[in-house]
Enzyme design. Structure first.
Site, mmCIF file in Angstrom:
data_model
loop_
_atom_site.group_PDB
_atom_site.id
_atom_site.type_symbol
_atom_site.label_atom_id
_atom_site.label_comp_id
_atom_site.label_asym_id
_atom_site.label_seq_id
_atom_site.Cartn_x
_atom_site.Cartn_y
_atom_site.Cartn_z
ATOM 1 N N GLY A 275 -9.431 21.145 40.333
ATOM 2 C CA GLY A 275 -9.650 19.869 39.661
ATOM 3 C C GLY A 275 -8.422 18.975 39.717
ATOM 4 O O GLY A 275 -7.287 19.450 39.608
ATOM 5 N N MET B 215 -9.546 30.184 34.588
ATOM 6 C CA MET B 215 -9.094 31.106 33.545
ATOM 7 C C MET B 215 -10.195 31.293 32.506
ATOM 8 O O MET B 215 -9.940 31.742 31.386
ATOM 9 C CB MET B 215 -7.811 30.582 32.893
ATOM 10 C CG MET B 215 -6.674 30.504 33.909
ATOM 11 S SD MET B 215 -5.048 30.626 33.180
ATOM 12 C CE MET B 215 -5.036 29.172 32.172
ATOM 13 N N GLY C 282 -16.449 20.764 33.344
ATOM 14 C CA GLY C 282 -15.487 20.486 34.417
ATOM 15 C C GLY C 282 -15.492 21.623 35.433
ATOM 16 O O GLY C 282 -15.563 21.397 36.655
ATOM 17 N N HIS C 283 -15.435 22.857 34.950
ATOM 18 C CA HIS C 283 -15.506 24.011 35.849
ATOM 19 C C HIS C 283 -16.855 24.019 36.594
ATOM 20 O O HIS C 283 -16.925 24.332 37.774
ATOM 21 C CB HIS C 283 -15.395 25.326 35.067
ATOM 22 C CG HIS C 283 -14.107 25.509 34.337
ATOM 23 N ND1 HIS C 283 -14.029 25.516 32.971
ATOM 24 C CD2 HIS C 283 -12.835 25.711 34.771
ATOM 25 C CE1 HIS C 283 -12.781 25.722 32.591
ATOM 26 N NE2 HIS C 283 -12.030 25.829 33.661
ATOM 27 N N LEU D 99 -15.436 28.563 30.384
ATOM 28 C CA LEU D 99 -15.962 27.584 31.342
ATOM 29 C C LEU D 99 -16.652 26.415 30.633
ATOM 30 O O LEU D 99 -17.400 26.598 29.689
ATOM 31 C CB LEU D 99 -16.949 28.272 32.291
ATOM 32 C CG LEU D 99 -16.369 29.443 33.099
ATOM 33 C CD1 LEU D 99 -17.428 30.019 34.037
ATOM 34 C CD2 LEU D 99 -15.135 29.020 33.894
ATOM 35 N N GLN E 287 -0.694 20.648 39.763
ATOM 36 C CA GLN E 287 -1.093 21.964 40.271
ATOM 37 C C GLN E 287 -1.788 21.834 41.629
ATOM 38 O O GLN E 287 -1.504 22.574 42.565
ATOM 39 C CB GLN E 287 -2.033 22.618 39.251
ATOM 40 C CG GLN E 287 -2.672 23.901 39.745
ATOM 41 C CD GLN E 287 -3.502 24.557 38.663
ATOM 42 O OE1 GLN E 287 -2.951 25.214 37.795
ATOM 43 N NE2 GLN E 287 -4.811 24.391 38.700
ATOM 44 N N SER F 110 -11.330 20.348 28.689
ATOM 45 C CA SER F 110 -10.318 21.393 28.842
ATOM 46 C C SER F 110 -10.667 22.546 27.911
ATOM 47 O O SER F 110 -11.166 22.322 26.794
ATOM 48 C CB SER F 110 -8.946 20.829 28.467
ATOM 49 O OG SER F 110 -8.033 21.890 28.257
ATOM 50 N N SER F 111 -10.388 23.753 28.365
ATOM 51 C CA SER F 111 -10.635 24.923 27.504
ATOM 52 C C SER F 111 -9.799 24.795 26.239
ATOM 53 O O SER F 111 -10.157 25.328 25.194
ATOM 54 C CB SER F 111 -10.270 26.200 28.245
ATOM 55 O OG SER F 111 -10.851 26.179 29.519
#
Ligand code: AMP
Length: 304
Positions: A166, A39, A45-46, A42, A172, A204-205
């Site tokens: 992740g 989403m 982690g992404h 970034l 999820q 986390s974003s």
């Protein structure tokens, strides 16, 4: 200077795809795709997922020849948000994201417009009906329907050989594995460990929305989880006792946090367990102000 072994046949320009139609026109069917759904906003982690996708693409080409490409989708999926404010506040630094993707050697970035991606009279959704009711699903109605629907659509648009997710979003990932299995998607679902800040806080974003005080307290989630893990490693298998350690630690060290859920569940079925006598996960969601953070830790009885 070129670091490509075959500079004539390989280009390093990244293609931005704005719509499904552009995917059909610009992504040749013979390319083997590794997809990283995100989403945006970034972070490292992404980045780890993208690097994994690049590795897998390279390995595939070495093994089978042909072209293997990496796609990153950047799409703030409106139908997975259960709180309008959360959607509105979601950070969307698109230009920065595109630069990061380019620097990582991503081949295609997919940035669909939500009005194009979702027909206004759409009438199909994809629901998973066992794992989705638990943990995050219990307090976020419709969230995993939104996730299952968007991931199904992305898997249909790109037909990837692999898609990378992740373990930070453990539930999820478990649901997407089910989705791929039960709907026979020809995509390998690849999970990667959570990337953390040196403080232990999972990247986390949403961390961008923490204020100074909550930012200071948020790493306590990880420290609490590690304290429970240590107890487990020294022989405590009672879920209640492990969870009590976490709850007490957070009460003391993160008074600004409000636990949404804290559970010890079977790693496969995500059903709550009382004894850790099979692979299990402790999963937590906690509010810091209006920012909801999640994390988890896996427990393997064989490691006791
Ligand atoms: P999001 O953009 O938050 O929807 O996340 C996109 C993907 O990145 C999901 O598969 C997440 O599980 C994964 N992800 C998010 N944060 C992390 C992290 N700290 N470490 C590893 N993967 C992550």
């Amino acid at each position: 200077m070129s670091f490509l072994s075959h500079p004539v046949s390989v280009t390093f320009s990244m293609i931005r795809l704005h719509s499904t139609q552009e995917v059909h026109h610009q992504v040749p069917l013979h390319e083997a795709i590794f997809l990283v759904p995100t989403m945006g906003a970034l972070h490292v982690g992404h980045e780890a997922l993208i690097i994994k996708a690049k590795e897998r693409a390279k390995e595939r080409t070495e093994q089978f020849g042909g072209q293997s490409k990496v796609v990153v989708s950047i799409f703030v999926n409106p139908i997975q948000f259960d709180r309008a404010a959360d959607l509105e506040d979601y950070p969307q630094p698109l230009e920065e994201d595109l630069k990061k993707c380019k620097a990582l050697g991503v081949d295609y970035v997919f940035t669909p417009d939500s009005k194009e991606f979702y027909a206004s009279d759409r009438s199909i959704k994809v629901s998973e009906n066992a794992l989705s009711a638990l943990l995050c699903g219990a307090t976020r109605p419709g969230h995993f329907d939104g996730v299952c629907t968007v991931i199904s659509k992305l898997l249909n648009v790109f037909r990837p050989v692999g898609a990378i997710f992740g373990e930070k979003d453990y539930q999820q990932l478990a649901i997407i594995r089910r989705l791929a299995r039960d709907l026979n998607f020809r995509t390998e679902v690849i999970g990667l460990p959570t990337v953390r800040e040196p403080s232990g806080l999972a990247l986390s974003s949403r961390n961008l929305r923490l204020n100074e005080e909550t930012r200071e307290q948020a790493p306590a989630i990880r420290t609490a989880m590690l304290a429970a893990y240590e107890k487990f490693s020294s022989g405590t298998t009672s879920a209640d006792r492990l969870l009590a350690i976490i709850r007490m630690y957070l009460e003391k060290n993160a008074p600004l946090s409000t636990i949404d859920y804290l559970e010890c569940v079977c790693a496969e079925s995500l059903q709550a367990i009382r004894e850790v006598d099979k692979p299990a996960v402790i999963a937590i969601a906690s509010f810091f102000g209006d920012v909801r953070l999640i994390d988890n830790i896996q427990l393997h009885p064989s490691s006791i």
